[in-house]
Design an enzyme around this catalytic site. Structure first.
Site, mmCIF file in Angstrom:
data_model
loop_
_atom_site.group_PDB
_atom_site.id
_atom_site.type_symbol
_atom_site.label_atom_id
_atom_site.label_comp_id
_atom_site.label_asym_id
_atom_site.label_seq_id
_atom_site.Cartn_x
_atom_site.Cartn_y
_atom_site.Cartn_z
ATOM 1 N N GLU A 70 0.824 -1.207 0.000
ATOM 2 C CA GLU A 70 0.000 0.000 0.000
ATOM 3 C C GLU A 70 0.864 1.266 0.000
ATOM 4 O O GLU A 70 0.530 2.257 -0.653
ATOM 5 C CB GLU A 70 -0.933 0.011 1.212
ATOM 6 N N PRO A 351 1.391 -6.297 -10.303
ATOM 7 C CA PRO A 351 2.127 -6.654 -11.519
ATOM 8 C C PRO A 351 2.628 -5.451 -12.315
ATOM 9 O O PRO A 351 3.308 -5.614 -13.332
ATOM 10 C CB PRO A 351 1.082 -7.423 -12.336
ATOM 11 N N GLU A 353 4.826 -3.167 -11.537
ATOM 12 C CA GLU A 353 6.269 -2.926 -11.484
ATOM 13 C C GLU A 353 7.006 -3.657 -12.604
ATOM 14 O O GLU A 353 7.744 -3.025 -13.358
ATOM 15 C CB GLU A 353 6.795 -3.283 -10.097
#
Length: 444
Positions: A70, A351, A353
């Site tokens: 987060e 996903p 990154e």
């Protein structure tokens, strides 16, 4: 700040929280007893003392980001708020989130623009002390976690609250729905909810949020990639020549049960490929030793980053048991497998990154934390989502083999993932604009 009419949580909730606070303190002591942060964690969770509050800013915004994921998601937004002159008080629930705040905001912590702490327990006396000390002009909750007493007292003291990048899995929705009166009080007290899509917005509406309290915007996860640190860039440059003649895949942010899947898939692939390397990146540092033992038990040749061991021609598995270097491993790999998605109850990790680096991606079916992102990347052929079967490791090995061949032939569609991420960058400005509008309206 103007005192507002707030809706208190039902009495049973207030009594239960008060009664359970001592027990929770014992649980924190047990869980963190061997950690150097224990004393600080106890002080901050139970309102004993805090670090100095930010100064020299136009007001302090309290941002609660449960864990590392987060906080990474919120990072670009929080940097924008700092640029606009706000100070930040960042709270975390987990040790990994706490450590990540120290890394991401090292300069701002040193200069006094940012302070951070473990999140205070949702006990009214504790929250009152916390709010009186921090004096936030706004509270931001990132993605999913809300607390009834915190929302009630924020509203009572005229502090606007926004749920940013909000999502609500079916399991979470059912949990909130079960305690309908508590949920109704939270929906009555929160200023605004920025949902990631219309389906999430409808779930919040069923819990009691009104149309005026709800809006929809693309997920901040599309822009959650932080610029790799100089340390990461140095790591990339150091490992590029070492990996030049290897086919490399990363199994990232793994949880218990996922390392075995990765090692089994890798062992099968190594039977026909002698250039293959798995970089295994466990999610939580307290599991590093157990994962190392799994690697040794697999019979594969393992090197360990925390011990300074390097990769040579014989290395088959590289255990990346260090924190804060995942972006480097994503840059260096040919295919990225994102963990938290092959076992239930985690919900899948971000996903975006690896997508930002144009890497083809593989995930398991447990993707409720990021299902919209998975769908979008799957639709363009950049992501494979594998069903949960007893031999999912076999499916993983076969899918990896196809992706390796596509990368080698230049036909893989990882580049389309990078293009899609670029096209979604407006999500940051959209959510920032909504937050500032709430702040202006509530404090007018």
């Amino acid at each position: 700040m103007t005192v507002q009419i707030a809706t208190p949580p039902p009495m049973y909730y207030q009594v239960a929280i008060k009664a359970l606070t001592p027990l929770y303190r014992l649980l924190v002591q047990k869980k963190s007893k061997n950690l150097p942060t224990l004393s600080r964690e106890l002080d901050e969770r139970f309102g004993v003392r805090y670090q100095p509050r930010p100064t020299g800013c136009r007001g302090v915004i309290w941002c609660h980001a449960v864990s590392l994921g987060e906080l990474n998601t919120a990072y670009p937004l929080l940097k924008k708020l700092i640029e606009l002159g706000f100070g930040l008080w960042i709270s975390s629930t987990t040790q990994t989130g706490f450590a990540q705040a120290q890394k991401l905001f090292a300069d701002e912590l040193a200069s006094g623009l940012v302070s951070h702490s473990f999140v205070p327990v949702d006990n009214q006396a504790v929250i009152e002390r916390f709010l009186a000390y921090v004096l936030p002009v706004m509270v931001l909750f990132i993605e999913t976690e809300l607390w009834a007493n915190t929302l009630y007292l924020s509203k009572k003291h005229g502090i606007p609250t926004v749920m940013v990048n909000a999502r609500l899995s079916e399991k979470s929705y059912q949990g909130y729905h079960k305690f309908a009166k508590v949920s109704a009080s939270m929906m009555a007290n929160i200023s605004h909810i920025i949902a990631q899509d219309e389906a999430f917005a409808q779930k919040f509406a069923k819990l009691g949020a009104t149309a005026n309290q709800l809006s929809v915007a693309d997920s901040l996860k599309w822009v959650s990639l932080t610029k790799p640190s100089q340390t990461n860039q140095s790591l990339v440059e150091a490992f590029k020549p070492i990996l030049a003649n290897r086919t490399v895949w990363v199994m990232a942010s793994t949880h218990d049960g996922e390392e075995s899947i990765a090692l089994n898939a890798h062992a099968k692939l190594c039977q026909s490929r002698d250039d293959l390397l798995l970089i295994l990146v466990p999610r939580h540092p307290e599991r590093f030793e157990a994962v190392y033992q799994l690697c040794q038990d697999s019979g594969l040749i393992v090197a360990r980053r925390s011990l300074g061991q390097m990769i040579d021609k014989s290395t088959q598995v590289y255990l990346a048991d260090t924190m804060g270097e995942l972006l480097a491993w994503y840059q260096l790999c040919d295919v990225a497998v994102v963990g938290g998605s092959f076992v239930p109850k985690i919900g899948g990790h971000n996903p975006i990154e690896p997508a930002s680096f144009g890497k083809p991606i593989i995930m398991g079916q447990y993707d409720e934390n990021c299902h919209q992102l998975v769908e979008a990347l799957s639709d363009i052929g950049a992501l494979d989502s594998l069903p949960d079967t007893p031999d999912v490791w076999d499916s993983l090995s076969k899918t990896l083999a196809k992706r390796f061949d596509a990368v080698k032939s230049g036909t893989d569609k990882g580049g389309l993932a990078k293009d899609l991420v670029t096209a979604k960058q407006s999500a940051l400005q959209t959510q920032l604009t909504k937050i500032l509008a709430v702040l202006a309206k509530e404090l007018a």
